[in-house]
Design a protein around this motif. Structure first.
Motif, short mmCIF file in Angstrom:
data_model
loop_
_atom_site.label_atom_id
_atom_site.label_comp_id
_atom_site.label_asym_id
_atom_site.label_seq_id
_atom_site.Cartn_x
_atom_site.Cartn_y
_atom_site.Cartn_z
N ASP A 123 -15.61 41.61 28.75
CA ASP A 123 -14.55 42.21 29.57
C ASP A 123 -13.90 41.23 30.54
N ILE A 124 -14.51 40.07 30.72
CA ILE A 124 -13.94 39.09 31.64
C ILE A 124 -12.70 38.46 31.03
N GLU A 125 -11.62 38.42 31.82
CA GLU A 125 -10.40 37.73 31.40
C GLU A 125 -10.57 36.25 31.69
N ILE A 126 -10.58 35.44 30.63
CA ILE A 126 -10.88 34.02 30.78
C ILE A 126 -10.19 33.23 29.69
N ASP A 127 -9.85 31.98 30.00
CA ASP A 127 -9.33 31.09 28.97
C ASP A 127 -9.68 29.66 29.34
N GLY A 128 -9.71 28.82 28.34
CA GLY A 128 -10.01 27.41 28.52
C GLY A 128 -10.15 26.75 27.16
N GLU A 129 -10.01 25.44 27.08
CA GLU A 129 -9.89 24.58 28.23
C GLU A 129 -8.44 24.56 28.74
N MET A 130 -8.27 24.29 30.03
CA MET A 130 -6.95 24.44 30.63
C MET A 130 -6.78 23.48 31.81
N PRO A 165 3.31 29.78 36.13
CA PRO A 165 3.77 30.51 34.93
C PRO A 165 4.68 29.70 34.02
N SER A 166 5.60 28.92 34.58
CA SER A 166 6.53 28.14 33.75
C SER A 166 5.79 27.09 32.94
N VAL A 167 4.78 26.47 33.54
CA VAL A 167 3.97 25.49 32.82
C VAL A 167 3.10 26.18 31.77
N ALA A 168 2.56 27.34 32.13
CA ALA A 168 1.72 28.10 31.20
C ALA A 168 2.49 28.46 29.93
N ARG A 169 3.75 28.82 30.11
CA ARG A 169 4.55 29.20 28.93
C ARG A 169 4.73 28.03 27.97
N LEU A 170 4.75 26.82 28.49
CA LEU A 170 4.91 25.63 27.66
C LEU A 170 3.59 25.18 27.04
N LYS A 171 2.52 25.18 27.86
CA LYS A 171 1.25 24.59 27.43
C LYS A 171 0.30 25.58 26.78
N ALA A 172 0.39 26.84 27.19
CA ALA A 172 -0.55 27.85 26.67
C ALA A 172 0.18 29.16 26.46
N MET A 231 -16.10 15.90 26.64
CA MET A 231 -15.98 16.66 27.88
C MET A 231 -15.13 17.91 27.69
N VAL A 232 -14.14 17.82 26.84
CA VAL A 232 -13.30 18.97 26.54
C VAL A 232 -14.08 20.00 25.73
N GLU A 233 -14.84 19.53 24.77
CA GLU A 233 -15.64 20.43 23.93
C GLU A 233 -16.63 21.24 24.77
N LYS A 234 -17.17 20.61 25.80
CA LYS A 234 -18.09 21.33 26.69
C LYS A 234 -17.39 22.52 27.34
N ILE A 235 -16.15 22.35 27.73
CA ILE A 235 -15.40 23.43 28.38
C ILE A 235 -15.10 24.55 27.38
N LYS A 276 -5.80 23.60 25.74
CA LYS A 276 -5.76 24.20 24.39
C LYS A 276 -5.59 23.15 23.30
N GLY A 277 -6.46 22.13 23.36
CA GLY A 277 -6.49 21.14 22.29
C GLY A 277 -5.54 19.98 22.44
N SER A 278 -4.93 19.80 23.62
CA SER A 278 -4.00 18.69 23.80
C SER A 278 -4.71 17.34 23.82
N ALA A 279 -6.03 17.34 24.07
CA ALA A 279 -6.82 16.11 24.01
C ALA A 279 -8.15 16.42 23.34
N LYS A 280 -8.72 15.41 22.71
CA LYS A 280 -10.02 15.57 22.05
C LYS A 280 -11.04 14.69 22.75
#
Length: 332
Positions: A237-244, A252-259, A220-224, A213-217
């Motif tokens: 309808d697809i549940e999706i997220d990125g970049e990740m 879950p504990s890492v997700a709460r911090l990073k995303a 290759m990240v932009e492609k994702i 979620k933008g931690s690096a520029k």
């Protein structure tokens, strides 16, 4: 979750006709006996009938109930030749070359699937992936809206806290070396379909990167990011997220911090890798270091199901891939 047991049970509910193109190969013949005994599919074996029956006798197995077709002796052979000539004549195909090509069991079997004389095909025990994919791409082609054929591995982990009770899908780990954003999006949509129809789980997709979620520029990240947005357009309808990053996708504990604003971070059951190198390395590391069962590669994105085998496969592997192909055919 016993993934293969569930797939076997699904295959038995609506029997499909599957072509085993390498019909004279002993492992294929032994697998045919098991498939017919279990009622997983109706089987067509391609090749010389006498050689197939002799090999079955030498291996002490019964293939009674299997249909055996020698391509050149088939009533459909001339029609297949003409269809293939018409399909490829603008690319330099001659009728003579079409005739010679259709003698090849991989082309003949693919044409059976294309024209509805079989529901799917399995090969690769003695042929390369390229040999199998070439006729499939020329004749079957991709399903509407999907730009590339891809592959997925179903990873079954001993640690049940990850994915869907320990089940995750990894893609693409076997076909596309360096997919662009559109191709990555197609891979993600195809894998979501595989998760639903083959495994019976609701997909939650992470588009993997070295950034979350933008931690690096980086390009290759932009492609994702672009690929993620394309998936949302293709199927809202697809549940999706990125970049990740992978830890944000799974823990879950890492997700709460990073995303913290992501609906799928920390609970993803599908991981889409940015390229073939990372995908292939990733599945092999999880398979070897975590002791995961790796089911696949499972081909996806074809308009009709065609699946590849490893040349080192066992007869049991052929049974399982045939069951997978049958279930895919049920959902075409």
């Amino acid at each position: 979750m016993d993934v293969m047991k569930n797939i076997w049970e699904k295959a038995k509910t609506n029997i499909k006709k599957i072509v085993l193109a390498e019909g004279t190969e002993p492992r294929v013949i032994v697998a045919t006996s098991k498939i017919l005994k279990e009622g997983l599919a109706d089987i067509v074996l391609l090749g010389d009938e006498n050689k197939i029956k002799l090999t079955a006798a030498e291996n002490n197995v019964s293939i009674e109930g299997a249909e055996i077709i020698d391509p050149v002796k088939s009533d459909h052979f001339e029609n297949y030749v003409q269809y293939f000539y018409e399909l490829r004549k603008n690319k330099g195909m001659t009728r003579e070359k079409a005739y010679d090509t259709m003698k090849n069991v991989l082309y003949f079997g693919t044409m059976m699937v294309k024209l509805g004389h079989a529901d799917g095909m399995v090969a690769g025990s003695i042929n390369t992936t390229g040999d199998l994919l070439r006729p499939a791409l020329q004749i079957i082609k991709t399903m509407p809206g999907i730009s590339v054929v891809s592959s997925t591995f179903v990873m079954v982990l001993k640690d049940k806290q990850y994915g869907e009770g320990g089940v995750l899908l990894f893609a693409d780990c076997a076909v596309n070396p360096d997919p662009d954003a559109e191709e990555l999006a197609s891979i993600a949509v195809s894998t979501a379909m595989t998760a639903k129809t083959l495994i019976g789980i609701e997909p939650r997709i992470a588009m993997l990167s070295f950034s979350t979620k933008g931690s690096a520029k980086h390009d290759m990240v932009e492609k994702i990011v672009d690929a993620t947005n394309l998936v949302k357009e293709m199927d809202p309808d697809i549940e999706i997220d990125g970049e990740m990053q992978a830890d944000a996708a799974l823990v879950p504990s890492v997700a709460r911090l990073k995303a913290p604003d992501s609906d799928v971070a920390g609970k993803c059951n599908i991981l889409i890798f940015p390229d073939l190198q990372s995908g292939n390395i990733g599945y092999k590391l999880v398979q070897r270091l975590a002791g995961a069962e790796a089911i696949g590669p499972i081909s996806q994105g074809f308009a009709k199901p065609i699946n590849d085998l490893s040349r080192g496969c066992s007869s049991d592997d052929i049974v399982n891939v045939t069951a997978i192909t049958a279930v895919q055919a049920q959902n075409q």
